[in-house]
Design a protein around this motif. Structure first.
Motif, short mmCIF file in Angstrom:
data_model
loop_
_atom_site.label_atom_id
_atom_site.label_comp_id
_atom_site.label_asym_id
_atom_site.label_seq_id
_atom_site.Cartn_x
_atom_site.Cartn_y
_atom_site.Cartn_z
N THR A 1 -2.08 -4.60 2.54
CA THR A 1 -3.89 -4.91 2.37
C THR A 1 -4.16 -6.38 2.29
N THR B 1 1.06 -1.06 -0.02
CA THR B 1 -0.08 -0.04 -0.13
C THR B 1 0.77 1.12 0.11
N GLN C 1 1.59 -2.03 6.53
CA GLN C 1 0.32 -1.84 6.20
C GLN C 1 -0.08 -2.41 5.06
N LYS D 1 -10.18 -7.00 3.70
CA LYS D 1 -10.82 -5.67 4.20
C LYS D 1 -9.69 -5.20 5.32
N TYR D 2 -8.70 -5.94 5.78
CA TYR D 2 -7.67 -5.90 6.82
C TYR D 2 -6.58 -5.33 6.47
N TYR D 3 -5.62 -4.81 7.23
CA TYR D 3 -4.32 -4.36 6.96
C TYR D 3 -3.35 -5.21 7.93
#
Length: 143
Positions: free
Chosen positions: A54, A24, A52, A57-59
């Motif tokens: 991805t 990201t 971070q 829907k999480y990091y």
């Protein structure tokens, strides 16, 4: 970049490529993540990290790669920073999130800040050992 792309393509063609996370270009969420990331890079100059990453829907706090297996993240390192403590419940924070990420193919490694600050060298050694085991597993699968 060309070599990494070719490696991804060859792994895909062999059926071994399954993208499980995307870079990201985000910065670490906190100083603790940055300390852990720096320790990973200091442990072995071949390790590559992204903060971070991805995944669904999480990091993932820190995604770790190695040039021997350039087409995927070997592990995701989870740090118990502010995001961890601000989750609504332990169930959401721990069990469900981990189940989903592992279902996507992530190998997760958790670092607790209290353990890290009490003995960062020992915690780094344990983390590096885990990374090395994942490298070995992946090399054995692909050979």
């Amino acid at each position: 970049p060309g070599i990494a792309l070719l490696s991804k393509y060859l792994a895909y063609a062999e059926g071994n490529y399954r993208p499980i996370g995307e870079k990201t270009n985000r910065n670490p969420a906190n100083g603790f993540e940055e300390l852990v990331g720096r320790a990973i890079l200091d442990a072995d100059p071949d390790y590559r990290i992204d903060y971070q990453v991805t995944a669904s829907k999480y990091y993932i706090d820190i995604g770790v790669k190695h040039p021997k297996i350039p087409y995927k993240y070997l592990i995701g390192v989870e740090c118990d920073g502010a995001t961890y403590h601000s989750s609504k419940s332990a169930r959401d924070r721990d069990r469900l999130r981990q189940e989903i990420l592992e279902g996507l193919g992530w190998k997760l490694y958790r670092i607790w800040s209290t353990d890290w600050f009490n003995d960062p060298n020992s915690e780094t050694d344990k983390l590096v050992e885990y990374i090395e085991k994942e490298i070995e597993k992946n090399l054995n699968i692909n050979s």
